[in-house]
Design a protein around this motif. Structure first.
Motif, short mmCIF file in Angstrom:
data_model
loop_
_atom_site.label_atom_id
_atom_site.label_comp_id
_atom_site.label_asym_id
_atom_site.label_seq_id
_atom_site.Cartn_x
_atom_site.Cartn_y
_atom_site.Cartn_z
N SER A 9 13.64 21.96 24.94
CA SER A 9 13.09 21.05 24.17
C SER A 9 12.71 19.71 25.08
O SER A 9 13.77 19.44 25.88
CB SER A 9 13.78 20.63 23.09
OG SER A 9 13.29 19.90 21.89
N PHE A 10 11.68 19.22 24.70
CA PHE A 10 11.48 17.63 25.35
C PHE A 10 10.68 16.97 24.52
O PHE A 10 9.84 17.30 23.77
CB PHE A 10 10.73 18.32 26.65
CG PHE A 10 10.70 17.00 27.95
CD1 PHE A 10 11.94 16.90 28.48
CD2 PHE A 10 9.59 16.38 28.09
CE1 PHE A 10 11.95 15.70 29.49
CE2 PHE A 10 9.62 15.37 28.97
CZ PHE A 10 10.82 15.19 29.88
N PRO A 11 10.93 15.62 24.69
CA PRO A 11 9.93 14.79 23.80
C PRO A 11 8.64 14.99 23.87
O PRO A 11 7.82 15.47 24.89
CB PRO A 11 10.23 13.44 24.59
CG PRO A 11 11.60 13.57 24.95
CD PRO A 11 11.73 15.06 25.57
N PRO A 12 7.77 15.01 22.96
CA PRO A 12 7.94 14.06 21.67
C PRO A 12 9.04 14.79 20.58
O PRO A 12 9.23 14.36 19.45
CB PRO A 12 6.78 13.93 20.98
CG PRO A 12 5.99 15.33 21.27
CD PRO A 12 6.42 15.52 22.75
N ASP A 13 9.83 15.90 21.10
CA ASP A 13 10.86 16.42 20.13
C ASP A 13 11.82 15.29 19.92
O ASP A 13 12.01 14.53 21.02
CB ASP A 13 11.37 17.77 20.84
CG ASP A 13 10.37 19.16 20.65
OD1 ASP A 13 9.19 18.78 19.98
OD2 ASP A 13 10.65 20.01 21.53
N VAL A 14 12.55 15.13 18.91
CA VAL A 14 13.78 14.25 18.63
C VAL A 14 14.88 15.03 18.43
O VAL A 14 15.24 15.59 17.47
CB VAL A 14 13.34 13.43 17.61
CG1 VAL A 14 14.63 12.44 17.39
CG2 VAL A 14 12.18 12.55 17.87
N ASN A 15 15.78 15.47 19.46
CA ASN A 15 17.07 16.12 19.64
C ASN A 15 17.73 16.04 20.62
O ASN A 15 17.32 15.23 21.65
CB ASN A 15 16.74 17.52 19.09
CG ASN A 15 16.07 18.25 20.22
OD1 ASN A 15 16.43 18.12 21.35
ND2 ASN A 15 14.82 18.63 19.77
N GLY A 16 18.85 16.18 20.49
CA GLY A 16 19.89 16.03 21.81
C GLY A 16 19.48 16.54 23.05
O GLY A 16 19.65 16.16 24.17
N VAL A 17 18.73 17.92 23.06
CA VAL A 17 18.67 18.40 24.17
C VAL A 17 17.37 17.72 24.84
O VAL A 17 17.10 17.53 26.06
CB VAL A 17 18.24 20.03 24.04
CG1 VAL A 17 17.39 20.72 25.43
CG2 VAL A 17 19.31 20.69 23.54
N ALA A 18 16.45 17.41 24.11
CA ALA A 18 15.20 16.77 24.59
C ALA A 18 15.61 15.44 25.07
O ALA A 18 15.17 15.15 26.14
CB ALA A 18 14.11 16.66 23.48
N HIS A 19 16.37 14.75 24.45
CA HIS A 19 16.68 13.37 24.86
C HIS A 19 17.46 13.21 26.14
O HIS A 19 17.33 12.59 27.21
CB HIS A 19 17.78 12.69 23.75
CG HIS A 19 17.97 11.22 24.07
ND1 HIS A 19 17.18 10.30 24.47
CD2 HIS A 19 19.43 10.67 24.35
CE1 HIS A 19 17.79 8.93 24.58
NE2 HIS A 19 19.05 9.30 24.69
#
Length: 375
Positions: A9-19
């Motif tokens: 996961s990666f932005p624009p997703d909003v979660n701990g893994v992406a961040h």
């Protein structure tokens, strides 16, 4: 170093893994390294797939997870292996590997590249939540990818123990950073507080995904406390059911950036409910905001919350204990203030710069170990 970050996961997703993946890429660029991110494609126009990224991003085809469209699962594609090879990577970083990360590990093995796997998601716990079974299969898959990596980085002592108990070796601790400039007590906004609590209610907030594994319905007893207003920030498949289960709660939807920091700092108590957190970044952001925390005595919060100094730990899945902990803090404003100050002090050194340098140290150790073996 030339590093390929393969992330689920990666932005624009909003979660701990992406961040975390974004912060890792940003820190590598700041330190003069050359990262490349490989991540599942997200919904939206192609030109927005990596618009705010600090480095090039390669998107692989993906589909939304049935019943949870905010989560996308990568499809088989030659794009990942081609990207790793074309980048002439020195090392592959696998962020919460499970689907795309497994293919990233395979590509690293074929190319003879070292790999560092970052454990971030309690997939076995999710399997229990969503399927009632499949925990064993989840651990078998995790053992396969982490066992092939040169090093696994765990975000907490509880996560490290779980990994080692299930036969995964070469585990080291690597905790997460927090933006103590964005998240700080000075963001407290009295106008926002008057809007959310027009009667002067105590504001108790949950911030995170609204999904079954987060157990947000445990806040129902808190909603019934006199003089308390529950604030829920986030979105997800459980939102309709939670609106019914939490009468009187304010649902603010997904918030990010300075607006999110303003909400954090305007709370009186932060309450986390999920028992499957390998770290729990929102707890750390609440502490940076000077807000006392109530969280389950399980997983990542065990490392973050110093019981009766920065907040209160309660038995997991115990709605009564959660309610009673919030009620005790509601009745003790001086204690809330003391916990909030202690929480802020505890995280002030946990910057992304500091933990980013720790990560680079892990990379360099793995590269030296590979060189020594080759010699």
């Amino acid at each position: 170093m030339r590093v390929v970050i393969v992330t689920e996961s990666f932005p624009p997703d909003v979660n701990g893994v992406a961040h975390c993946a974004q912060q890792t890429a940003l820190h590598l660029v700041r330190r003069g390294h050359q990262p490349l991110v490989v991540a599942p494609a997200v919904a939206g126009p192609a030109d927005a797939q990596g618009a705010d990224a600090p480095c090039p991003v390669v998107r692989v085809p993906s589909l939304p997870l049935p019943g949870y469209p905010q989560v996308r699962v990568a499809l088989p594609s030659r794009r990942l292996a081609a990207a790793v090879a074309a980048h002439r990577a020195d090392l592959v970083h696998l962020a919460s590997p499970f689907v795309l990360g497994v293919r990233g590990m395979a590509a690293a093995t074929r190319l003879g590249l070292p790999a560092v796997a970052v454990y971030q998601t309690d997939l076995a716990g999710y399997a229990r939540t969503y399927m009632g079974t499949g925990e064993g299969a989840a651990w078998r898959r995790l053992r396969a990818v982490h066992g092939a990596a040169d090093r696994t980085l765990a975000p907490s002592t509880a996560a490290a123990h779980d990994l080692e108990t299930h036969g995964i070796g070469r585990v080291r601790l690597w905790r997460r950073g927090v933006d103590t400039v964005r998240f700080r007590p000075g963001r407290r906004d009295e106008d926002l507080r008057r809007t959310l609590a027009p009667g002067g209610e105590l504001l108790v907030g949950y911030i995170g995904r609204l999904a079954p594994e987060k157990r947000v319905e445990l806040l129902s007893g808190v909603c019934a406390l006199p003089g308390v207003r529950v604030v829920v920030v986030g979105d997800g498949p459980s939102e309709p059911a939670l609106r019914a289960a939490l009468p009187g709660a304010a649902f603010l939807g997904r918030r990010t950036g300075a607006e999110l920091a303003r909400i954090f700092a305007s709370l009186d108590v932060f309450a986390h409910t999920g028992p499957y957190e390998t770290f729990c970044q929102t707890v750390q952001e609440a502490m940076a905001s000077g807000v006392p925390v109530v969280a389950p005595a399980a997983g990542g919060p065990l490392d973050l919350v110093d019981h009766r100094r920065t907040g209160l730990l309660v038995p997991p899945d115990d709605a009564e204990a959660l309610r009673d902990a919030v009620a005790s803090l509601a009745a003790a404003p001086a204690l809330r203030a003391a916990y909030g100050r202690a929480g802020r002090t505890a995280v002030e050194g946990r910057t992304w710069e500091a933990v980013g340098d720790e990560l680079i140290g892990h990379y360099l150790e793995v590269l030296r170990e590979r060189t020594a073996v080759a010699a």
